[in-house]
Design a protein around this motif. Structure first.
Motif, PDB file in Angstrom:
ATOM      1  N   LYS A 147       0.861  -1.196   0.000  1.00  0.00           N
ATOM      2  CA  LYS A 147       0.000   0.000   0.000  1.00  0.00           C
ATOM      3  C   LYS A 147       0.885   1.230   0.000  1.00  0.00           C
ATOM      4  CE  LYS A 147      -4.033  -2.016   2.142  1.00  0.00           C
ATOM      5  NZ  LYS A 147      -4.510  -2.443   3.435  1.00  0.00           N
ATOM      6  N   GLY A 148       1.592   1.413  -1.081  1.00  0.00           N
ATOM      7  CA  GLY A 148       2.450   2.586  -1.209  1.00  0.00           C
ATOM      8  C   GLY A 148       3.835   2.350  -0.626  1.00  0.00           C
ATOM      9  N   VAL A 149       4.690   3.330  -0.860  1.00  0.00           N
ATOM     10  CA  VAL A 149       6.091   3.251  -0.425  1.00  0.00           C
ATOM     11  C   VAL A 149       6.335   4.395   0.545  1.00  0.00           C
ATOM     12  CG1 VAL A 149       8.498   3.357  -1.189  1.00  0.00           C
ATOM     13  CG2 VAL A 149       6.782   2.269  -2.647  1.00  0.00           C
ATOM     14  N   HIS A 150       6.970   4.072   1.652  1.00  0.00           N
ATOM     15  CA  HIS A 150       7.149   5.066   2.702  1.00  0.00           C
ATOM     16  C   HIS A 150       8.594   5.055   3.176  1.00  0.00           C
ATOM     17  CE1 HIS A 150       2.893   4.684   2.352  1.00  0.00           C
ATOM     18  NE2 HIS A 150       2.988   3.401   2.688  1.00  0.00           N
ATOM     19  N   ARG A 151       9.059   6.220   3.600  1.00  0.00           N
ATOM     20  CA  ARG A 151      10.477   6.317   3.982  1.00  0.00           C
ATOM     21  C   ARG A 151      10.625   6.898   5.388  1.00  0.00           C
ATOM     22  NH1 ARG A 151      13.801   8.769  -0.343  1.00  0.00           N
ATOM     23  NH2 ARG A 151      13.814   6.607  -1.032  1.00  0.00           N
ATOM     24  N   PHE A 152      11.593   6.347   6.091  1.00  0.00           N
ATOM     25  CA  PHE A 152      11.923   6.787   7.453  1.00  0.00           C
ATOM     26  C   PHE A 152      13.411   7.071   7.532  1.00  0.00           C
ATOM     27  CE2 PHE A 152       8.161   4.338   7.442  1.00  0.00           C
ATOM     28  CZ  PHE A 152       7.332   4.971   8.354  1.00  0.00           C
ATOM     29  N   VAL A 153      13.765   8.039   8.359  1.00  0.00           N
ATOM     30  CA  VAL A 153      15.176   8.380   8.502  1.00  0.00           C
ATOM     31  C   VAL A 153      15.565   8.246   9.970  1.00  0.00           C
ATOM     32  CG1 VAL A 153      14.614  10.861   8.566  1.00  0.00           C
ATOM     33  CG2 VAL A 153      16.911  10.159   7.991  1.00  0.00           C
ATOM     34  N   ALA A 154      16.751   7.679  10.198  1.00  0.00           N
ATOM     35  CA  ALA A 154      17.217   7.500  11.584  1.00  0.00           C
ATOM     36  C   ALA A 154      17.659   8.843  12.131  1.00  0.00           C
ATOM     37  CB  ALA A 154      18.377   6.510  11.619  1.00  0.00           C
ATOM     38  N   VAL A 155      17.120   9.170  13.285  1.00  0.00           N
ATOM     39  CA  VAL A 155      17.447  10.444  13.929  1.00  0.00           C
ATOM     40  C   VAL A 155      18.070  10.136  15.285  1.00  0.00           C
ATOM     41  CG1 VAL A 155      16.510  12.614  14.809  1.00  0.00           C
ATOM     42  CG2 VAL A 155      15.507  11.563  12.778  1.00  0.00           C
ATOM     43  N   LEU A 169       5.838   9.955   2.783  1.00  0.00           N
ATOM     44  CA  LEU A 169       4.675   9.071   2.735  1.00  0.00           C
ATOM     45  C   LEU A 169       4.245   8.935   1.280  1.00  0.00           C
ATOM     46  CD1 LEU A 169       2.858   7.742   4.914  1.00  0.00           C
ATOM     47  CD2 LEU A 169       1.438   9.802   4.841  1.00  0.00           C
ATOM     48  N   ASN A 170       3.904   7.722   0.865  1.00  0.00           N
ATOM     49  CA  ASN A 170       3.442   7.486  -0.505  1.00  0.00           C
ATOM     50  C   ASN A 170       4.384   8.064  -1.555  1.00  0.00           C
ATOM     51  OD1 ASN A 170       1.055   6.008   0.035  1.00  0.00           O
ATOM     52  ND2 ASN A 170       0.151   7.913   0.794  1.00  0.00           N
ATOM     53  N   LEU A 171       5.635   7.657  -1.501  1.00  0.00           N
ATOM     54  CA  LEU A 171       6.611   8.131  -2.492  1.00  0.00           C
ATOM     55  C   LEU A 171       6.218   7.641  -3.878  1.00  0.00           C
ATOM     56  CD1 LEU A 171       9.963   7.250  -0.635  1.00  0.00           C
ATOM     57  CD2 LEU A 171       8.665   9.384  -0.552  1.00  0.00           C
ATOM     58  N   ARG A 172       6.385   8.522  -4.858  1.00  0.00           N
ATOM     59  CA  ARG A 172       6.116   8.159  -6.266  1.00  0.00           C
ATOM     60  C   ARG A 172       7.309   8.579  -7.103  1.00  0.00           C
ATOM     61  NH1 ARG A 172       1.938   4.986  -7.017  1.00  0.00           N
ATOM     62  NH2 ARG A 172       1.564   5.778  -9.096  1.00  0.00           N
ATOM     63  N   VAL A 220      17.079   6.844  -8.281  1.00  0.00           N
ATOM     64  CA  VAL A 220      16.075   6.744  -9.353  1.00  0.00           C
ATOM     65  C   VAL A 220      14.676   6.974  -8.765  1.00  0.00           C
ATOM     66  CG1 VAL A 220      14.968   5.119 -10.946  1.00  0.00           C
ATOM     67  CG2 VAL A 220      17.457   5.308 -10.902  1.00  0.00           C
ATOM     68  N   LEU A 221      14.442   6.431  -7.580  1.00  0.00           N
ATOM     69  CA  LEU A 221      13.141   6.657  -6.937  1.00  0.00           C
ATOM     70  C   LEU A 221      12.914   8.154  -6.670  1.00  0.00           C
ATOM     71  CD1 LEU A 221      10.542   5.718  -5.552  1.00  0.00           C
ATOM     72  CD2 LEU A 221      11.888   5.035  -3.570  1.00  0.00           C
ATOM     73  N   SER A 222      13.964   8.872  -6.321  1.00  0.00           N
ATOM     74  CA  SER A 222      13.805  10.310  -6.044  1.00  0.00           C
ATOM     75  C   SER A 222      13.770  11.157  -7.302  1.00  0.00           C
ATOM     76  CB  SER A 222      14.971  10.833  -5.202  1.00  0.00           C
ATOM     77  OG  SER A 222      15.014  10.161  -3.987  1.00  0.00           O
ATOM     78  N   GLY A 257       4.875   3.358  -8.523  1.00  0.00           N
ATOM     79  CA  GLY A 257       4.421   3.725  -9.868  1.00  0.00           C
ATOM     80  C   GLY A 257       5.393   3.347 -10.965  1.00  0.00           C
ATOM     81  N   GLY A 258       6.446   2.627 -10.647  1.00  0.00           N
ATOM     82  CA  GLY A 258       7.443   2.262 -11.659  1.00  0.00           C
ATOM     83  C   GLY A 258       7.269   0.854 -12.200  1.00  0.00           C
ATOM     84  N   TYR A 259       8.246   0.436 -12.979  1.00  0.00           N
ATOM     85  CA  TYR A 259       8.209  -0.892 -13.593  1.00  0.00           C
ATOM     86  C   TYR A 259       9.625  -1.454 -13.626  1.00  0.00           C
ATOM     87  CZ  TYR A 259       7.551  -4.535 -17.171  1.00  0.00           C
ATOM     88  OH  TYR A 259       7.533  -5.726 -17.834  1.00  0.00           O
ATOM     89  N   ALA A 260       9.749  -2.771 -13.398  1.00  0.00           N
ATOM     90  CA  ALA A 260      11.062  -3.424 -13.472  1.00  0.00           C
ATOM     91  C   ALA A 260      10.953  -4.631 -14.384  1.00  0.00           C
ATOM     92  CB  ALA A 260      11.517  -3.858 -12.085  1.00  0.00           C
TER      93      ALA A 260
END
Ligand code: F6P
Ligand code: MN
Length: 302
Positions: A147-155, A169-172, A220-222, A257-260
């Motif tokens: 359900k989407g791609v999400h990113r977290f950063v260590a702080v 949240l919901n990276l595209r 590439v994702l960014s 939203g990509g393809y491999a």
């Protein structure tokens, strides 16, 4: 700000949330160990690369933590001949330290995890979720449970241990593809791969490559574009391993939203017959990868 624990409690099935959390904690330990454990051991991993102490450390760190959850039936790793058996329903395939030849040069490193519902090897269609870690200028976790791609950063919290905070949240993948990075060298690539790369700059992409699959895919994702470890004339199966590397990343990429593709079909449809079976991999913005697939399959090279 939302912490990873809370996000997982609200958004992931319990088992996967637990498993993802131990991976996140393990990545903090791996990150700390990199500077002191970069020396070489004499042992050799199943793919014939020399294993470094940090490869062994990260393998053991993640494997123990995963099995310790009581939710993992097996852990298969690029660094082990045979999977380790545990009790639970989740089947984990991992590349505990991706791009470890980047240790000396301090380019980014990564870790990749695929959470499968079936006995391994299995195709990417059995993935329940996937995540990857970047050990770069920031320690990040990028994950998807379908359900989407999400990113977290260590702080780093001065008063206590580091925590993972939501950073995306919901990276595209962006609409306009910007970058490309291909492993190997021009003379090693098959002619259609070469011809395809020749078209990329004409359509506005520029080259950017760091030498770690995770780092190269992460940009590439960014930025949009394509990363490939392609088919070589003398290595038709490419280099990256389907179970541990390309299928989990393809799962995340599709959720963004990509393809491999392996050159002919969706990477998620590749049925690896062995745990460490490699395949060519082209991953990133859907329109770019589909164009590559058309060119490569039209010339019957794959
Ligand atoms: O896991 C294999 C890997 O280290 C990838 O991270 C990277 O994309 C690739 O190998 C680099 O390969 P080479 O050393 O052949 O350029
Ligand atoms: Mn790897």
């Amino acid at each position: 700000m939302m912490k990873l624990e809370e996000f997982l409690r609200l958004n992931a099935p319990e088992e996967l949330g637990t498993v993802a959390m131990v991976v996140a904690k393990g990545s903090l330990a791996v990150s700390e160990a990199i500077p002191t454990k970069a020396g070489l051991l004499a042992s050799v991993n199943p793919s014939g690369e020399r294993q470094k102490a940090i490869d062994v450390f990260s393998n053991d760190e993640f494997a123990e933590a995963l099995l310790g959850t009581g939710m993992v039936e097996e852990v298969a790793s690029e660094e082990m001949q045979e999977p380790l058996e545990g009790k639970g329903d989740v089947h984990v395939a991992m590349d505990p330290l991706d791009g470890s030849s980047n240790v000396e040069t301090n380019n980014p490193l990564g870790s990749i995890f695929g959470f499968y519902s079936k006995r391994l090897p299995a195709s990417g269609r059995s993935l329940l979720g996937a995540m990857y870690v970047t050990y770069g200028s920031m320690l990040t976790i990028t994950l998807s449970f379908g359900k989407g791609v999400h990113r977290f950063v260590a702080v780093r919290d001065e008063a206590g241990p580091s925590s993972f905070e939501l950073s995306g949240l919901n990276l595209r993948l962006p609409e306009k593809p910007e970058v490309y990075g291909f492993g190997g060298s021009r003379k090693e690539w098959t002619p259609p791969v070469r011809e395809f790369v020749d078209t990329l700059e004409g359509r506005g992409l520029r080259t950017r490559y760091c030498g770690t699959f995770v780092g190269d895919y992460n940009q590439v994702l960014s930025r949009g574009g394509i990363f490939a470890y392609p088919q070589f004339v003398n290595r038709p199966q490419g280099k990256l391993r389907v179970l541990y590397e390309t299928a989990p990343m393809a799962f995340i990429n599709e959720q963004a939203g990509g393809y491999a593709s392996d050159g002919r079909r969706n990477v998620l449809d590749v049925e690896p017959r062995t745990l460490s079976e490699p395949s060519p991999a082209y991953i990133g913005s859907a329109e770019v990868v589909r164009d590559l697939e058309r060119m490569v399959s039209a010339e019957g090279q794959n």
